[in-house]
Design an enzyme around this catalytic site. Structure first.
Site, mmCIF file in Angstrom:
data_model
loop_
_atom_site.group_PDB
_atom_site.id
_atom_site.type_symbol
_atom_site.label_atom_id
_atom_site.label_comp_id
_atom_site.label_asym_id
_atom_site.label_seq_id
_atom_site.Cartn_x
_atom_site.Cartn_y
_atom_site.Cartn_z
ATOM 1 N N MET A 39 -37.074 -82.138 16.688
ATOM 2 C CA MET A 39 -37.600 -82.780 17.898
ATOM 3 C C MET A 39 -37.660 -84.292 17.687
ATOM 4 S SD MET A 39 -40.581 -80.240 19.335
ATOM 5 C CE MET A 39 -41.328 -79.886 17.754
ATOM 6 N N GLN A 114 -30.123 -82.850 11.077
ATOM 7 C CA GLN A 114 -29.318 -82.636 12.277
ATOM 8 C C GLN A 114 -28.588 -83.918 12.681
ATOM 9 O OE1 GLN A 114 -30.750 -82.294 16.423
ATOM 10 N NE2 GLN A 114 -29.988 -80.189 16.349
ATOM 11 N N CYS A 144 -28.385 -81.717 23.165
ATOM 12 C CA CYS A 144 -29.103 -82.859 23.743
ATOM 13 C C CYS A 144 -28.654 -83.113 25.185
ATOM 14 C CB CYS A 144 -28.862 -84.115 22.905
ATOM 15 S SG CYS A 144 -29.705 -85.544 23.620
ATOM 16 N N LYS A 183 -26.619 -76.012 16.544
ATOM 17 C CA LYS A 183 -27.660 -75.629 17.522
ATOM 18 C C LYS A 183 -27.156 -76.025 18.906
ATOM 19 C CE LYS A 183 -32.529 -76.522 18.695
ATOM 20 N NZ LYS A 183 -32.518 -77.470 19.802
ATOM 21 N N ASN A 244 -34.225 -69.415 20.081
ATOM 22 C CA ASN A 244 -35.115 -70.529 20.410
ATOM 23 C C ASN A 244 -35.326 -70.618 21.923
ATOM 24 O OD1 ASN A 244 -34.607 -73.974 20.959
ATOM 25 N ND2 ASN A 244 -36.481 -73.198 20.049
ATOM 26 N N ASP A 246 -39.213 -71.217 24.344
ATOM 27 C CA ASP A 246 -40.444 -70.668 24.937
ATOM 28 C C ASP A 246 -41.233 -69.736 24.024
ATOM 29 O OD1 ASP A 246 -39.681 -72.109 27.115
ATOM 30 O OD2 ASP A 246 -39.107 -70.402 28.346
ATOM 31 N N GLY A 268 -40.354 -75.079 18.802
ATOM 32 C CA GLY A 268 -40.407 -76.511 19.059
ATOM 33 C C GLY A 268 -41.756 -76.945 19.568
HETATM 34 C C1 FMN Z 1 -39.799 -84.048 22.374
HETATM 35 C C2 FMN Z 1 -38.617 -83.175 22.081
HETATM 36 C C3 FMN Z 1 -37.565 -83.665 21.319
HETATM 37 C C4 FMN Z 1 -36.467 -82.847 21.011
HETATM 38 N N1 FMN Z 1 -35.487 -83.317 20.192
HETATM 39 C C5 FMN Z 1 -34.467 -82.482 19.799
HETATM 40 C C6 FMN Z 1 -33.512 -82.894 18.802
HETATM 41 O O1 FMN Z 1 -33.573 -84.002 18.245
HETATM 42 N N2 FMN Z 1 -32.519 -82.009 18.494
HETATM 43 C C7 FMN Z 1 -32.427 -80.758 19.062
HETATM 44 O O2 FMN Z 1 -31.521 -79.987 18.731
HETATM 45 N N3 FMN Z 1 -33.349 -80.351 19.975
HETATM 46 C C8 FMN Z 1 -34.366 -81.175 20.331
HETATM 47 N N4 FMN Z 1 -35.310 -80.720 21.208
HETATM 48 C C9 FMN Z 1 -35.238 -79.340 21.704
HETATM 49 C C10 FMN Z 1 -36.010 -78.390 20.782
HETATM 50 O O3 FMN Z 1 -35.469 -78.382 19.482
HETATM 51 C C11 FMN Z 1 -36.014 -76.960 21.355
HETATM 52 O O4 FMN Z 1 -34.687 -76.510 21.414
HETATM 53 C C12 FMN Z 1 -36.598 -76.879 22.749
HETATM 54 O O5 FMN Z 1 -37.802 -77.621 22.828
HETATM 55 C C13 FMN Z 1 -36.892 -75.413 23.142
HETATM 56 O O6 FMN Z 1 -37.739 -74.810 22.209
HETATM 57 P P1 FMN Z 1 -39.333 -74.608 22.492
HETATM 58 O O7 FMN Z 1 -39.459 -73.855 23.782
HETATM 59 O O8 FMN Z 1 -39.842 -73.861 21.308
HETATM 60 O O9 FMN Z 1 -39.917 -75.999 22.621
HETATM 61 C C14 FMN Z 1 -36.395 -81.536 21.532
HETATM 62 C C15 FMN Z 1 -37.453 -81.055 22.335
HETATM 63 C C16 FMN Z 1 -38.544 -81.848 22.605
HETATM 64 C C17 FMN Z 1 -39.675 -81.295 23.445
#
Ligand code: FMN
Length: 395
Positions: A39, A114, A144, A183, A244, A246, A268
């Site tokens: 993240m 990553q 992204c 990913k 991954n 939710d 996340g």
């Molecule tokens: C603030 C934020 C930054 C994120 N940055 C990245 C990142 O750098 N690389 C990536 O693959 N996903 C990134 N994501 C996506 C998360 O890795 C994840 O795939 C997404 O939040 C869904 O998972 P969750 O429902 O558990 O949050 C980011 C998500 C958030 C909320």
């Protein structure tokens, strides 16, 4: 390990499902099979170590030190990942600057770095740098949604060009010997779902695992993650599949495994809201129940993280803390205090504080009042949706 949580919650265990005890990604063992999602702006070295050591901070006052090395089994988090890092930037920048981007500590293993980008040679060069720096794995970001990344054909932009992805896979695979993973989101939009062919391509190109955020690029963070696509991918490939999207509670983690048969769960947004989530999943898997944090736990957790930030970002803590530390403290406070009764007042005083030291004082003041009242705080888990999806520039 001694527990002092006093308000355990009982939950029914979904029939026959467990988050697996471990996952093998080539030569790297991920145990338990849980992953802290990358993240941007969140999973820097301080936050990663904070999560890795969360069980120590909340275990007992005697163990509230990061000096004690915590095993991944204890922490409940089997793998951590860096924020996404630009391959072009890495390949161009001086070594001293690279170090800042790729900093990690011994207690972070196993750790994956990553990368994002779209040029196969540059990505290969950046992957070599990652390997030389000592990371256990390298991951490619194909999720992204940010316009500035997509406009350069990076992140989810690449989902529209499988032939280019194939060239990138080939080039990075040839460049490193550490495990190489990817990913991705489901596809660009509902008319262009590519998760199954993409996972097959990854497998055929010698990648060692795939992680899927079960939404399209167009979906952003709207609606529900569509886990059935994770199940389709799992049925289509033999390399490990990390699910991954939710997962906010231990019950969600078990349900994701039950519904998709995926090999590991990636978390996340729930992590900064509820840093105990990995430990709770481990407890739930082992016993069918897990403990909710007390106000003492919350106090210790928030204070520890803030102290770690100040130490890491301002090596001489007697000086005024860097704006970066104060900024991160404010960001984290807004997430972390959503489950705290009276958290609005705490957030307000943190936002009004001008320095890191003043923020710590506000935290001490708030909790000393709460703890003196000896009333438990709202123990309901914070809503992961309170994270600002617009911040999700990195995915
Ligand atoms: C603030 C934020 C930054 C994120 N940055 C990245 C990142 O750098 N690389 C990536 O693959 N996903 C990134 N994501 C996506 C998360 O890795 C994840 O795939 C997404 O939040 C869904 O998972 P969750 O429902 O558990 O949050 C980011 C998500 C958030 C909320």
């Amino acid at each position: 390990m001694k527990k002092h949580w006093d308000n355990p919650q009982e939950h029914p265990m979904p029939e026959g499902t467990r988050v697996p005890a471990s996952l093998q990604i080539a030569n790297v063992t991920v145990a338990p099979a849980t992953v802290l999602a990358p993240m941007a702006g969140v999973t820097d070295t301080v936050f990663r170590r904070f999560i890795r050591n969360a069980s120590v901070f909340s275990a007992s006052p005697d163990h509230a030190s990061i000096e004690d090395q915590v095993s991944n089994q204890q922490s409940g988090c089997g793998l951590i990942m860096t924020e996404f890092t630009s391959a072009d930037g890495l390949a161009r920048m001086r070594e001293s600057k690279r170090k800042r981007y790729l900093t990690f500590y011994d207690d972070e293993h196993p750790i994956s770095a990553q990368l994002f980008g779209s040029n196969p040679q540059t990505l290969a060069e950046a992957a070599r740098i990652v390997e030389d720096t000592g990371f256990d794995m390298v991951d490619l970001n194909l999720g992204c949604p940010a316009k500035r990344v997509v406009s350069c054909n990076g992140g989810s932009g690449l989902l529209r060009d499988l032939p280019l992805i194939a060239t990138i896979f080939e080039s990075v695979r040839a460049a490193v010997t550490i495990p190489f993973t990817v990913k991705f989101r489901l596809g660009w939009n509902d008319n262009h779902i590519v998760c199954v062919p993409l996972a097959r391509l990854a497998e055929d190109s010698g990648l060692n695992a795939v992680a899927i955020h079960a939404r399209t690029r167009e979906q952003g963070y709207a609606g529900q993650a569509r886990w059935h696509h994770i199940a389709e991918v799992k049925a289509a490939v033999r390399i490990p599949v990390i699910g991954n999207g939710d997962v906010r509670t231990p019950e969600d983690a078990c349900a994701l495994i039950a519904k998709t048969d995926c090999d590991a769960v990636m978390i996340g947004r729930a992590a900064p809201a509820n840093p105990w989530i990995f430990k709770q999943i481990a407890e739930y898997t082992a016993t069918g129940r897990y403990d909710a944090p007390t106000d003492h736990d919350r106090y210790r957790m928030i204070r520890t993280y803030f102290e770690m930030l100040l130490t890491e970002l301002t090596p001489d803590t007697s000086r005024a803390p860097a704006a970066e530390a104060a900024g991160k403290m404010k960001q984290f406070a807004s997430w972390f205090t959503h489950g705290v009764r009276g958290g609005g007042a705490l957030r307000k005083s943190i936002y009004e504080a001008k320095t890191g030291a003043a923020i710590l004082e506000a935290v001490d003041h708030f909790f000393s009042r709460e703890l003196a009242d000896d009333e438990s705080l709202d123990s309901s888990l914070p809503d992961a949706q309170t994270f600002v999806p617009s911040l999700a520039a990195g995915e």
